[in-house]
Motif scaffolding. Structure first.
Motif, short mmCIF file in Angstrom:
data_model
loop_
_atom_site.label_atom_id
_atom_site.label_comp_id
_atom_site.label_asym_id
_atom_site.label_seq_id
_atom_site.Cartn_x
_atom_site.Cartn_y
_atom_site.Cartn_z
N ILE A 252 -21.05 -1.06 -2.91
CA ILE A 252 -20.03 -1.65 -2.73
C ILE A 252 -19.29 -1.18 -1.19
CG2 ILE A 252 -17.24 -2.07 -3.43
CD1 ILE A 252 -18.70 -2.25 -6.15
N ARG A 253 -19.40 -0.06 -1.16
CA ARG A 253 -18.81 0.77 0.29
C ARG A 253 -19.38 0.15 1.29
NH1 ARG A 253 -16.74 6.28 -2.34
NH2 ARG A 253 -14.56 5.75 -2.42
N LYS A 254 -20.72 -0.07 1.21
CA LYS A 254 -21.47 -0.51 2.40
C LYS A 254 -21.56 -1.84 2.49
CE LYS A 254 -25.10 0.70 4.99
NZ LYS A 254 -24.84 1.59 5.95
N ILE B 262 -9.50 -1.31 -6.41
CA ILE B 262 -9.96 -2.30 -5.13
C ILE B 262 -8.83 -2.05 -4.14
CG2 ILE B 262 -10.44 -4.74 -4.34
CD1 ILE B 262 -11.37 -5.23 -7.32
N LYS B 263 -9.17 -1.47 -2.86
CA LYS B 263 -8.20 -0.84 -2.25
C LYS B 263 -7.69 -2.15 -1.26
CE LYS B 263 -9.74 3.84 -1.74
NZ LYS B 263 -9.92 4.83 -1.00
N PRO B 264 -6.32 -2.12 -0.46
CA PRO B 264 -5.84 -3.20 0.19
C PRO B 264 -7.04 -3.71 1.19
CG PRO B 264 -4.40 -1.26 0.09
CD PRO B 264 -5.60 -0.83 -0.56
N ASN C 235 -14.68 2.34 6.96
CA ASN C 235 -14.78 3.61 7.79
C ASN C 235 -14.09 4.43 6.36
OD1 ASN C 235 -11.78 3.65 7.60
ND2 ASN C 235 -12.08 2.45 9.65
N THR C 236 -14.19 5.76 6.38
CA THR C 236 -14.11 6.71 5.15
C THR C 236 -12.46 6.26 4.96
OG1 THR C 236 -15.47 8.37 6.48
CG2 THR C 236 -13.83 9.14 5.08
N GLY C 237 -11.57 6.21 5.61
CA GLY C 237 -10.33 5.64 5.20
C GLY C 237 -10.16 4.29 4.36
N PHE D 47 -0.91 9.86 -6.98
CA PHE D 47 -2.13 9.67 -7.31
C PHE D 47 -3.33 10.54 -6.49
CE2 PHE D 47 -6.15 7.48 -6.81
CZ PHE D 47 -6.62 7.37 -8.18
N TYR D 48 -2.71 10.76 -5.35
CA TYR D 48 -3.67 11.66 -4.47
C TYR D 48 -3.24 13.06 -4.24
CZ TYR D 48 -6.50 7.50 -3.23
OH TYR D 48 -7.53 6.48 -3.15
N GLU D 49 -2.50 13.50 -4.88
CA GLU D 49 -1.66 14.78 -4.92
C GLU D 49 -2.84 15.95 -4.50
OE1 GLU D 49 0.71 16.31 -8.01
OE2 GLU D 49 1.53 17.70 -6.41
N VAL E 245 -13.17 0.80 -1.93
CA VAL E 245 -12.84 0.85 -3.56
C VAL E 245 -12.64 2.56 -3.72
CG1 VAL E 245 -14.11 -1.01 -4.68
CG2 VAL E 245 -15.50 1.00 -3.91
N HIS E 246 -12.12 3.02 -5.01
CA HIS E 246 -12.14 4.11 -5.37
C HIS E 246 -13.00 4.44 -6.60
CE1 HIS E 246 -10.06 7.89 -6.68
NE2 HIS E 246 -10.08 7.33 -7.95
N GLY E 247 -13.59 5.62 -6.94
CA GLY E 247 -14.04 5.96 -8.20
C GLY E 247 -13.64 7.35 -8.71
P1 CMP Z 1 -11.13 7.88 -2.62
O1 CMP Z 1 -12.32 8.06 -3.33
O2 CMP Z 1 -9.96 7.08 -2.85
O3 CMP Z 1 -10.71 9.46 -2.82
C1 CMP Z 1 -10.01 10.24 -1.64
C2 CMP Z 1 -10.02 9.41 -0.50
O4 CMP Z 1 -9.41 9.94 0.72
C3 CMP Z 1 -11.44 8.92 -0.26
O5 CMP Z 1 -11.70 7.75 -1.08
C4 CMP Z 1 -11.34 8.28 1.33
O6 CMP Z 1 -10.69 6.98 1.45
C5 CMP Z 1 -10.05 9.26 1.71
N1 CMP Z 1 -10.58 10.10 2.67
C6 CMP Z 1 -11.32 11.18 2.54
N2 CMP Z 1 -11.53 11.81 3.81
C7 CMP Z 1 -10.85 11.03 4.45
C8 CMP Z 1 -10.82 11.23 6.07
N3 CMP Z 1 -11.43 12.19 6.85
N4 CMP Z 1 -9.78 10.39 6.81
C9 CMP Z 1 -9.12 9.38 6.11
N5 CMP Z 1 -9.36 9.23 4.71
C10 CMP Z 1 -10.31 10.05 4.00
#
Ligand code: CMP
Length: 141
Positions: free
Chosen positions: A102-104, A9-11, A109-111, A49-51, A115-117
């Motif tokens: 959940i994302r809806k 559950i993201k910030p 926005n995309t960032g 984590f996001y390497e 949530v993450h999965g």
């Molecule tokens: P998540 O499932 O946590 O995995 C990678 C994350 O990168 C993704 O969710 C998004 O939140 C983020 N992400 C992907 N594309 C972009 C983008 N174009 N701009 C910002 N964040 C992004």
């Protein structure tokens, strides 16, 4: 077959006060919560984590955001856990996510997408063990 997935559950969702609703949904959807902790990630921990995304243009924005406030980390177990959790959270971009996901419901926005999965069973296990040790994980079923 039961398998594990990893959720965050993201910030943005935490700050909105949506954590309780998201945890309720996790339970309603039949997941067992094997481990749960609420922490603020360091920038370094988020970068590790996001390497896989380290060469992407959004890497700094993503890791700044993920270390900007509290998260809830969840190790989840269920039949077909990875695919089911991805179905429940919806598309990465909340604008493209199906209604009721959940994302809806909670993403902006995309960032800032609430949530993450994990994207595979293998990565689910790797991601769980990035944050939890096996002796912090409990299974009832
Ligand atoms: P998540 O499932 O946590 O995995 C990678 C994350 O990168 C993704 O969710 C998004 O939140 C983020 N992400 C992907 N594309 C972009 C983008 N174009 N701009 C910002 N964040 C992004």
């Amino acid at each position: 077959m039961n398998n594990r997935t990893f959720a965050i559950i993201k910030p943005d969702a935490y700050k909105k006060g949506a954590s309780g609703k998201i945890i309720d949904r996790i339970i309603e959807e039949g997941f067992e919560i094997m481990g749960m902790k609420s922490i603020v990630l360091t920038k370094e921990k988020a970068e590790g984590f996001y390497e896989i995304h380290k060469d992407k243009s959004f890497f700094n924005e993503l890791t700044e955001f993920m270390s900007s406030g509290k998260c809830v980390l969840l190790a989840l177990k269920r039949d077909n856990a990875v695919n089911k959790w991805r179905e429940v959270i919806g598309s990465t971009n909340p604008d493209e996510a199906d209604s009721g996901t959940i994302r809806k419901l909670f993403g902006s926005n995309t960032g800032n997408n609430a949530v993450h999965g994990s994207d595979s069973k293998e990565n689910g296990n790797i991601e769980i063990l990035y944050f939890f040790s096996e002796n912090e994980l409990f299974e009832e079923n």
